[in-house]
Design an enzyme around this catalytic site. Structure first.
Site, PDB file in Angstrom:
ATOM      1  N   CYS A   1       1.662  -9.564   4.912  1.00  0.00           N
ATOM      2  CA  CYS A   1       2.609  -8.798   4.084  1.00  0.00           C
ATOM      3  C   CYS A   1       3.547  -7.949   4.925  1.00  0.00           C
ATOM      4  CB  CYS A   1       1.849  -7.910   3.106  1.00  0.00           C
ATOM      5  SG  CYS A   1       0.752  -8.826   2.034  1.00  0.00           S
TER       6      CYS A   1
ATOM      7  N   HIS B   1       6.631  -2.383   0.634  1.00  0.00           N
ATOM      8  CA  HIS B   1       6.006  -3.670   0.280  1.00  0.00           C
ATOM      9  C   HIS B   1       5.415  -3.532  -1.113  1.00  0.00           C
ATOM     10  CE1 HIS B   1       3.473  -7.040   0.014  1.00  0.00           C
ATOM     11  NE2 HIS B   1       2.353  -6.403   0.268  1.00  0.00           N
TER      12      HIS B   1
ATOM     13  N   ASN C   1       2.541  -9.344  -5.932  1.00  0.00           N
ATOM     14  CA  ASN C   1       2.618  -9.202  -4.477  1.00  0.00           C
ATOM     15  C   ASN C   1       3.072 -10.535  -3.878  1.00  0.00           C
ATOM     16  OD1 ASN C   1       2.108  -9.030  -1.735  1.00  0.00           O
ATOM     17  ND2 ASN C   1       0.141  -7.992  -1.967  1.00  0.00           N
TER      18      ASN C   1
END
Ligand code: ACO
Length: 331
Positions: A113, A249, A279
């Protein structure tokens, strides 16, 4: 010293929407539980014809259009992905072929990520050092292919999509990437990992699956994103009140809210779209940045803060002074 700025941006998400109600039919969960623990309402899922390279190439084409560059002018393509089209070649090479950018050097960065921010660090540094004159940085993920759709701990969290930016030297003084800081902790790699063909531990692990210790990941995400951002603010002599917009993020809204609280960042200065896309790992910041741009939330001179955390463990923060990009839809 050469300043490097974002001169173009774009994103792409698949058409198919998977809602929390759809997930209720797959695993023992509920819309209320998912919203309360994650803030996610729905996520996008790639079709069988889509891949990290196909989605990344569409985001890349939009980024080139806003930067007013043709693909032949691109020097460097870096794709941040932890769900590549295959073990090799790199997804960046696949994207190179799809957009026809024969003059680019291509490679992938897998920092999960945190991958988009790591790629910004590498791309901007290579331009600053004058080894390359520009770079196309793409975050693209097809996480739906790594998800164990029987595991309610993980299948509710992730989605597919892609975002891209073009980096170029800027002649606008004081604009562009200000600075960055990163950290890594391989000792905690087993808190979040994907099995796959290369792990070779057992027949079971030939199939890719995400394995996660959710509570530990949560704690590490909040503490590392908070501390790396505080360190970067000190390093750059920036006060938190100087930040105009933070694009974190998009892991889940509880992590984002806890980091914002720790940093004393007001909610209206934190951009979130995790409710719509879940996500999307390395794609989440460039998708959110593109959405913020088209929502007219970015003004020349704005101080932007990006912060991310992911498997590895890896984390980082980037400060950037937003310059000028013209909205191609308004010309
Ligand atoms: N629906 C209903 N119940 C669930 C679900 C679900 N989808 N998932 C877990 N539960 C249950 C558990 O089984 C447990 O039940 P029990 O008490 O009977 O054992 C209970 O809910 C609580 O489980 P916890 O794991 O303690 O739940 P928690 O509040 O920690 O929330 C979550 C889980 C959302 C995964 C949280 O830990 C989290 O956000 N972690 C961060 C994970 C993350 O963001 N990973 C992404 C990659 S890294 C990054 O991008 C930052």
């Amino acid at each position: 010293m050469t300043q490097v700025a974002i001169s173009g941006l774009g994103s792409y998400v698949p058409e198919k929407i998977l809602t929390n109600f759809d997930l209720e039919k797959l695993v023992d969960t509920s819309n209320e539980w998912i919203i309360e623990r994650t803030g996610i309402l729905e996520r996008r899922i790639a079709s069988s014809l889509e891949s990290s390279s196909s989605m990344g190439s569409l985001a890349a084409k939009d980024a080139l259009e806003t930067a007013k560059l043709v693909p032949e002018e691109i020097d460097l393509i870096i794709t941040a992905t932890c769900s590549p089209d295959g073990m090799f070649p790199s997804t960046a090479n696949r994207i190179q072929a799809l957009i026809n950018a024969p003059n680019a050097v291509c490679f992938d960065i897998n920092s999960a990520c945190n991958g988009f921010l790591s790629s910004l660090m590498v791309g901007s540094t290579l331009i600053k050092s004058e080894h390359y004159k520009n770079a196309l940085i793409i975050g693209s993920e097809t996480l739906s292919r790594l998800i164990d759709w029987t595991d309610r701990n993980t299948c509710i969290l992730f989605g597919d999509g892609a975002g891209a930016v073009v980096l170029e030297p800027t002649s606008e003084e004081n604009y562009g990437l200000t600075d960055f800081l990163f950290g890594s902790d391989g000792n905690n790699a087993d808190l979040l990992y994907a099995t796959g063909p290369a792990t070779g531990e057992s027949d079971l692990q030939k199939e890719a699956k995400i394995i996660m210790d959710g509570q530990s990941v949560y704690r590490h995400a909040v503490s590392t994103m908070t501390s790396i951002t505080k360190d970067l603010l000190i390093k750059t002599n920036t006060s938190i009140s100087d930040i105009d917009l933070c694009i974190p993020h998009q892991a889940n809204s509880r992590i984002i809210n806890a980091v914002a609280k720790n940093l004393s960042l007001e909610n209206d200065k934190v951009y979130t779209n995790v409710d719509q896309f879940g996500n999307t790992s390395a794609a989440s910041i460039p998708i959110a940045l593109t959405q913020a741009f088209y929502d007219k939330m970015l003004e020349k001179g704005n101080n932007l803060l990006f912060t991310a955390f992911g498997a590895g463990l890896n984390w980082g923060s980037v400060l950037l002074n937003w310059g000028t990009i013209k909205n191609p839809k308004e010309q």
